[in-house]
Design a protein around this motif. Structure first.
Motif, PDB file in Angstrom:
ATOM      1  N   LEU A   1       0.828  -1.200   0.000  1.00 30.04           N
ATOM      2  CA  LEU A   1       0.000   0.000   0.000  1.00 30.04           C
ATOM      3  C   LEU A   1       0.863   1.251   0.000  1.00 30.04           C
ATOM      4  O   LEU A   1       0.559   2.224  -0.710  1.00 30.04           O
ATOM      5  CB  LEU A   1      -0.915   0.001   1.226  1.00 30.04           C
ATOM      6  CG  LEU A   1      -1.840   1.219   1.386  1.00 30.04           C
ATOM      7  CD1 LEU A   1      -2.740   1.373   0.174  1.00 30.04           C
ATOM      8  CD2 LEU A   1      -2.656   1.096   2.663  1.00 30.04           C
ATOM      9  N   LEU A   2       1.939   1.231   0.763  1.00 22.98           N
ATOM     10  CA  LEU A   2       2.851   2.378   0.782  1.00 22.98           C
ATOM     11  C   LEU A   2       3.440   2.634  -0.597  1.00 22.98           C
ATOM     12  O   LEU A   2       3.559   3.783  -1.038  1.00 22.98           O
ATOM     13  CB  LEU A   2       3.963   2.136   1.803  1.00 22.98           C
ATOM     14  CG  LEU A   2       5.062   3.203   1.890  1.00 22.98           C
ATOM     15  CD1 LEU A   2       4.476   4.571   2.208  1.00 22.98           C
ATOM     16  CD2 LEU A   2       6.101   2.806   2.944  1.00 22.98           C
ATOM     17  N   ALA A   3       3.784   1.570  -1.304  1.00 25.51           N
ATOM     18  CA  ALA A   3       4.355   1.722  -2.643  1.00 25.51           C
ATOM     19  C   ALA A   3       3.339   2.273  -3.632  1.00 25.51           C
ATOM     20  O   ALA A   3       3.687   3.056  -4.528  1.00 25.51           O
ATOM     21  CB  ALA A   3       4.891   0.381  -3.134  1.00 25.51           C
ATOM     22  N   LEU A   4       2.074   1.897  -3.469  1.00 25.11           N
ATOM     23  CA  LEU A   4       1.046   2.307  -4.426  1.00 25.11           C
ATOM     24  C   LEU A   4       0.454   3.678  -4.121  1.00 25.11           C
ATOM     25  O   LEU A   4       0.168   4.459  -5.036  1.00 25.11           O
ATOM     26  CB  LEU A   4      -0.090   1.278  -4.446  1.00 25.11           C
ATOM     27  CG  LEU A   4       0.181  -0.036  -5.153  1.00 25.11           C
ATOM     28  CD1 LEU A   4      -0.971  -1.004  -4.913  1.00 25.11           C
ATOM     29  CD2 LEU A   4       0.368   0.187  -6.649  1.00 25.11           C
ATOM     30  N   SER A   5       0.227   3.963  -2.839  1.00 27.61           N
ATOM     31  CA  SER A   5      -0.477   5.195  -2.472  1.00 27.61           C
ATOM     32  C   SER A   5      -0.026   5.677  -1.097  1.00 27.61           C
ATOM     33  O   SER A   5      -0.667   5.357  -0.085  1.00 27.61           O
ATOM     34  CB  SER A   5      -1.994   4.970  -2.481  1.00 27.61           C
ATOM     35  OG  SER A   5      -2.682   6.143  -2.107  1.00 27.61           O
ATOM     36  N   PRO A   6       1.054   6.436  -1.026  1.00 27.65           N
ATOM     37  CA  PRO A   6       1.530   6.921   0.268  1.00 27.65           C
ATOM     38  C   PRO A   6       0.481   7.729   1.035  1.00 27.65           C
ATOM     39  O   PRO A   6       0.412   7.659   2.262  1.00 27.65           O
ATOM     40  CB  PRO A   6       2.739   7.786  -0.093  1.00 27.65           C
ATOM     41  CG  PRO A   6       3.224   7.221  -1.394  1.00 27.65           C
ATOM     42  CD  PRO A   6       1.978   6.802  -2.118  1.00 27.65           C
ATOM     43  N   SER A   7      -0.357   8.475   0.318  1.00 26.37           N
ATOM     44  CA  SER A   7      -1.361   9.294   0.995  1.00 26.37           C
ATOM     45  C   SER A   7      -2.416   8.411   1.666  1.00 26.37           C
ATOM     46  O   SER A   7      -2.830   8.672   2.810  1.00 26.37           O
ATOM     47  CB  SER A   7      -2.025  10.257   0.013  1.00 26.37           C
ATOM     48  OG  SER A   7      -2.637   9.548  -1.059  1.00 26.37           O
TER      49      SER A   7
END
Length: 264
Positions: free
Chosen positions: A30-36
């Motif tokens: 999830l961090l890699a795909l969408s940090p926000s």
């Protein structure tokens, strides 16, 4: 700030708020795909940890109840919550007892199905004698035993006991075991009654189940055993975090399939 620096800052914030031991593949993807969205998810998950109306140990046990319920079975969460509970001082007996309590979820097939069956039978004028008969001596004894061992009685057990005393008796043995077994020389199981009732609340309120009759019953039982409104609310908040598992399961798949296209 570069993307790499942003991700590191997000990871540092995660570690500070949730602890590095709770970081699994779902969070990483999830961090890699969408940090926000990762940061927003961390904010949501961190609130119970900040408030601590329930102890850290009991928060982990409640999380385990949600993730191990038959309606969810989220393996990464089970692993994370077992590890967290043990780290916070939970005994193996306490962890296993959460599994035993959560395994009662399946009886809701009868709690919902039997009253509806009886309702339809009455509407159709079928099996009237069987659905309206008084309890016999055995059934009265089973009702008394259930009330003693489980600490309550509810009308939704009435028709179930009336129609199949054998299955009811077997379920009584199954469900009462965490309340009656001996642990370390003490009868009554490993967890205090309040926590047992909060475990029931956890899987009943989860979005994968939403079993209102049981939830209302167990809220009342928990309050009777001394739970505070804020403790019960914190159970709901922990159960709400189930929604994060949408991303935790999907994000690794998205990364995997996108990598197969050669675009990452």
């Amino acid at each position: 700030m570069s993307r790499q620096a942003q991700e590191q800052a997000a990871r540092d914030r995660f570690n500070a708020l949730l602890g590095p031991a709770t970081f699994h593949e779902g969070w990483e993807s999830l961090l890699a795909l969408s940090p926000s969205f990762f940061n927003a998810s961390v904010s949501l998950a961190s609130v119970p940890r900040k408030n601590l109306h329930l102890s850290s140990k009991n928060q982990a046990l409640i999380g385990l109840a949600v993730d191990s319920a038959a309606t969810h079975l989220f393996t990464p969460g089970i692993r994370t919550n077992v590890a967290a509970a043990l780290k916070e001082g939970a005994s193996i007996a306490e962890v296993v007892e959460v599994i035993e309590l959560s395994s009662t979820l399946g009886i809701h097939a009868c709690n919902i199905g039997v009253p509806l069956l009886v309702e339809v039978l009455k509407e159709e004028g079928l099996h009237v004698a069987e659905t309206t008969k008084e309890f016999d001596q055995r059934q009265e004894k089973l009702k008394e035993e259930f009330t003693t061992k489980r600490g309550y009685w509810h009308t939704f057990w009435e028709d179930f006991l009336r129609l199949d005393a054998d299955f009811f008796e077997s379920y009584l043995e199954f469900s009462a075991m965490p309340w009656t077994k001996e642990v370390d020389g003490k009868v009554g199981g490993a967890l205090e009654p309040k926590v047992k009732e909060l475990v029931y609340c956890a899987f009943d309120c989860a979005s994968t189940h939403l079993y209102k009759p049981g939830l209302k019953l167990h809220i009342g039982n928990a309050l009777g055993y001394g739970a505070t409104p804020h403790e019960i609310l914190e159970v709901f908040e922990i159960a709400t975090l189930l929604s994060l598992h949408t991303a935790h399961v999907a994000a690794p798949i998205i990364l995997e399939l996108n990598a197969q296209k050669g675009t990452i």
